[in-house]
Design an enzyme around this catalytic site. Structure first.
Site: not given
Length: 317
Positions: A15, A17, A67, A144, A157, A161
């Protein structure tokens, strides 16, 4: 589209980025090598994607509800693909979180892991058996640089990752037997209006449970520096998408792929010292001793790199 030269690509989190940018870039591939299924949880958020796709929408790009946190949703999405045939799975859906760990609830942490870790695993488990039968496929996970080297205030976060990197590190070995490629993409900061807005909103938020000294360092030192870093060395979703496309089209892609070469020295700190002291001390001094001058350090980094290095990619080797 049924041609043997066309690859079916399933992308999560389209949706906005990177997901949106990549879906459009692949759908508009000049050689028409890709048939893209762009997915998102809520199709009411499709407008930006449909607008960016233009003529490709309905031809080389289609939309689907997905989802990654829901078993049935994942199964239904893959079942709706003809023959359940996915050549390339791109796990892009993810959520971020930043702040003092004392002020983040366990429920908030679990939500991050549900998307960033179990969401990715759920997708891989659904497409992997068919890839194994065909002895072909490419699984790409948007990780990341924080999955390799963490920094202050990104504890949760980074943990998510690190978790998915460890999972993929083990799985990549097993998948080699079945001729399936697995690639991690490791961006640094992604320069979007959403990211900047999120950081600014975090500054306004209360940090319940955190001591005043920690809150001061977080809000008055870390966050202003983070915004400067985003603006100075952050990459656009389009730049990262180009890198992902390059990894997809390489016959022998690397397992780990940093998209921003400015972060290579930071990752190198970790590999240079097995005790971990070098990187921990570096980030401590950078945040707590150099905080006020970090803005100028970032500008200097950019200048010394002649502004072009961030467009080149390296793998930490």
């Amino acid at each position: 589209i049924a041609s043997g030269h066309t690859k079916m690509v399933l992308i999560t989190g389209c949706s906005s980025g990177i997901g949106l940018s990549l879906a459009v870039m692949l759908a508009k591939d000049e050689k028409k090598r890709y048939r893209v299924i762009a997915t998102m949880r809520d199709l009411n958020r499709k407008d930006k994607l449909v607008e960016a796709a233009g003529d490709a929408y309905g031809k080389t790009l289609s939309l689907a509800v997905l989802d990654v946190c829901n078993d049935e949703s994942v199964k239904q999405c893959v079942n709706d693909i003809k023959g359940r045939h996915v050549d390339i799975l791109i796990n892009n859906a993810g959520i971020g979180i930043v702040g003092p760990v004392e002020s983040i609830t366990i429920e908030e942490m679990q939500a991050v892991f549900e998307t960033n870790v179990f969401g990715v695993i759920r997708m891989i488990k659904e497409v992997m058996p068919d890839m194994k039968k065909r002895r072909a496929g490419h699984i790409i996970v948007i990780s990341s640089v924080l999955g390799v080297q963490s920094v202050g205030f990104h504890d949760v976060y980074a943990a998510s990752k690190f978790a998915i990197e460890g999972f993929c590190e083990s799985l990549a070995v097993q998948l080699m037997m079945f001729n399936i490629k697995l690639s991690l993409i490791e961006p640094g900061p992604v320069r979007t209006d959403f990211e900047i807005k999120m950081i600014q909103e975090v500054k306004e938020r209360e940090c319940p449970g955190a001591d005043p000294e920690t809150v001061h360092y977080f809000k008055n030192l870390y966050l202003p520096s983070a915004i400067n870093i985003f603006l100075a060395v952050g990459q656009t979703p389009k730049e990262i998408s180009k890198h992902i496309k390059k990894v997809m089209e390489t016959s022998k892609p690397s397992f780990r792929n940093l998209t921003n070469s400015l972060y290579a020295p930071i990752v190198a700190l970790k590999y240079a010292d097995e005790s971990g002291d070098l990187s921990v001390n570096f980030f401590y001094h950078m945040l707590f001793n150099l905080g006020p001058v970090l803005h100028y350090t970032v500008i200097a980094m950019r200048f010394l790199s002649f502004g072009f290095l961030k467009n080149h990619s390296v793998s930490p080797k």
